[in-house]
Scaffold this active site. Structure first.
Site, PDB file in Angstrom:
ATOM      1  N   PRO A 166      75.865 -25.114 -20.986  1.00  0.00           N
ATOM      2  CA  PRO A 166      75.386 -25.853 -20.098  1.00  0.00           C
ATOM      3  C   PRO A 166      74.107 -25.428 -19.670  1.00  0.00           C
ATOM      4  CG  PRO A 166      77.627 -25.257 -19.915  1.00  0.00           C
ATOM      5  CD  PRO A 166      77.314 -24.581 -20.822  1.00  0.00           C
ATOM      6  N   GLU A 188      84.426 -20.083 -20.614  1.00  0.00           N
ATOM      7  CA  GLU A 188      83.307 -20.139 -19.502  1.00  0.00           C
ATOM      8  C   GLU A 188      81.971 -19.468 -20.406  1.00  0.00           C
ATOM      9  OE1 GLU A 188      83.724 -21.319 -16.556  1.00  0.00           O
ATOM     10  OE2 GLU A 188      85.467 -21.949 -17.290  1.00  0.00           O
ATOM     11  N   ARG A 211      68.725 -37.539 -38.442  1.00  0.00           N
ATOM     12  CA  ARG A 211      67.863 -38.927 -38.533  1.00  0.00           C
ATOM     13  C   ARG A 211      66.482 -38.675 -38.656  1.00  0.00           C
ATOM     14  NH1 ARG A 211      69.899 -43.116 -36.552  1.00  0.00           N
ATOM     15  NH2 ARG A 211      67.692 -43.713 -35.646  1.00  0.00           N
ATOM     16  N   ASP A 269      61.332 -46.038 -32.741  1.00  0.00           N
ATOM     17  CA  ASP A 269      62.261 -45.359 -31.523  1.00  0.00           C
ATOM     18  C   ASP A 269      61.823 -45.391 -30.018  1.00  0.00           C
ATOM     19  OD1 ASP A 269      64.774 -44.325 -32.191  1.00  0.00           O
ATOM     20  OD2 ASP A 269      63.698 -43.091 -33.840  1.00  0.00           O
TER      21      ASP A 269
HETATM   22  C1  9D3 Z   1      82.397 -23.183 -13.965  1.00  0.00           C
HETATM   23  C2  9D3 Z   1      80.909 -23.492 -14.337  1.00  0.00           C
HETATM   24  N1  9D3 Z   1      80.993 -24.064 -15.519  1.00  0.00           N
HETATM   25  C3  9D3 Z   1      79.456 -24.322 -15.988  1.00  0.00           C
HETATM   26  C4  9D3 Z   1      78.732 -25.457 -15.508  1.00  0.00           C
HETATM   27  C5  9D3 Z   1      81.522 -23.522 -16.641  1.00  0.00           C
HETATM   28  C6  9D3 Z   1      81.621 -24.061 -18.019  1.00  0.00           C
HETATM   29  C7  9D3 Z   1      81.775 -25.675 -17.949  1.00  0.00           C
HETATM   30  C8  9D3 Z   1      81.567 -26.316 -19.282  1.00  0.00           C
HETATM   31  C9  9D3 Z   1      81.266 -23.442 -18.988  1.00  0.00           C
HETATM   32  C10 9D3 Z   1      81.464 -24.225 -20.306  1.00  0.00           C
HETATM   33  C11 9D3 Z   1      81.714 -25.364 -20.557  1.00  0.00           C
HETATM   34  C12 9D3 Z   1      81.568 -26.303 -21.649  1.00  0.00           C
HETATM   35  N2  9D3 Z   1      80.439 -26.787 -22.141  1.00  0.00           N
HETATM   36  C13 9D3 Z   1      79.679 -26.425 -23.075  1.00  0.00           C
HETATM   37  O1  9D3 Z   1      80.047 -25.473 -23.901  1.00  0.00           O
HETATM   38  C14 9D3 Z   1      78.530 -27.085 -23.428  1.00  0.00           C
HETATM   39  C15 9D3 Z   1      77.754 -28.198 -22.506  1.00  0.00           C
HETATM   40  C16 9D3 Z   1      78.301 -29.012 -21.492  1.00  0.00           C
HETATM   41  O2  9D3 Z   1      79.256 -28.606 -20.909  1.00  0.00           O
HETATM   42  N3  9D3 Z   1      77.441 -29.946 -20.863  1.00  0.00           N
HETATM   43  C17 9D3 Z   1      76.152 -30.012 -21.480  1.00  0.00           C
HETATM   44  N4  9D3 Z   1      75.826 -29.522 -22.829  1.00  0.00           N
HETATM   45  C18 9D3 Z   1      76.605 -28.726 -23.252  1.00  0.00           C
HETATM   46  S1  9D3 Z   1      76.449 -27.644 -24.474  1.00  0.00           S
HETATM   47  C19 9D3 Z   1      77.622 -26.767 -24.433  1.00  0.00           C
END
Ligand code: 9D3
Length: 244
Positions: free
Chosen positions: A88, A115, A153, A168
């Site tokens: 994230p 996490e 793609r 696109d």
């Molecule tokens: C508690 C804080 N969170 C961070 C925002 C913890 C957390 C949330 C979700 C840790 C890992 C995740 C799992 N998400 C992904 O691995 C992830 C992701 C996403 O949640 N949103 C957008 N792109 C991606 S790429 C990997």
């Protein structure tokens, strides 16, 4: 292009990668996909892949040893691969970044779970962290699928000649105009008269206006980077989309 994907859930990929464009890319020999189970690289009796964070806090992290071993294992299939970590906190995936990635000889994608991952994995192995948007997923697998799809793609020859001829929507920064096909009346709803008129100049004008309206309504952020004339901005204000 070869993709190697490191994941605790390789079965999640089977359906999506066996259909449509990604299937065709593989069948044409233009892309190869390797799926690697990170847990297979955990050497302890319980095949442990997670552990609690130093310093305390909620949740678990992916522990470094199985990840490192799986990266080194997968890298043997493509030593040149660019190593991506889905998180994230990553760089937001955009069409331009997908274009850059499509020029690489290979992508090794680590799917984050829990996490997150031990910071030393990032330091030692990761070239780029990528996020697919500002919402919370349960892990990096769906993000990895999005990356594979959008990059595939862009590989020459994957799309048929008429698919790739379609310009696109994001390349000119405006959203797509509304589209219609037969029948001319569906559940009492008519196809806009202009589209049946055969007047190609009028049709082009209508489509441009509709694209502007939709973009102003749903993605005002895109309007700022689009090539929009002063006259078009006046038009948008006249339609009641005053926010531009
Ligand atoms: C508690 C804080 N969170 C961070 C925002 C913890 C957390 C949330 C979700 C840790 C890992 C995740 C799992 N998400 C992904 O691995 C992830 C992701 C996403 O949640 N949103 C957008 N792109 C991606 S790429 C990997």
């Amino acid at each position: 292009m070869r993709f190697d994907i490191l994941t605790l859930f390789p079965d999640m990929f089977k359906g999506p990668f066996d259909e449509s464009i990604i299937r065709r890319g593989q069948d044409k020999g233009l892309i190869q996909i390797g799926l690697h189970q990170i847990r297979d690289y955990a050497l302890d009796r319980h095949h442990t892949v997670d552990d609690s964070p130093y310093g305390g806090g909620a949740g678990m992290l992916m522990k470094p040893e199985p990840l490192a071993a799986s990266i080194e294992g997968a890298r043997r299939f493509n030593p040149e691969a660019t190593v991506l970590l889905t998180t994230p906190q990553g760089k937001p995936l955009k069409q331009g970044l997908a274009q850059e990635l499509s020029l690489k000889s290979g992508l090794l994608i680590i799917c984050g779970r829990y996490e997150g991952v031990d910071e030393r994995i990032r330091e030692q192995y990761v070239d780029m962290e990528i996020s697919v948007g500002d919402y919370v997923l349960s892990g990096g697998e769906l993000a990895a699928m999005v990356i594979v799809d959008t990059v595939t793609r862009l590989i020459p020859g994957v799309l048929g000649s008429d698919e790739s001829a379609i310009t696109d929507s994001f390349s000119d920064s405006l959203l797509e105009y509304p589209q219609y096909t037969r029948p001319p009346v569906f559940k009492g709803l008519k196809v806009p008269e202009v589209l049946l008129s055969g007047n190609h100049a009028e049709i082009a004008r209508w489509r441009r206006e509709q694209a502007l309206i939709r973009t102003a309504e749903n993605r005002p952020d895109l309007l700022k980077q689009a090539n929009v004339t002063d006259k078009e901005l006046l038009f948008l204000r006249s339609t009641g989309v005053f926010d531009v």
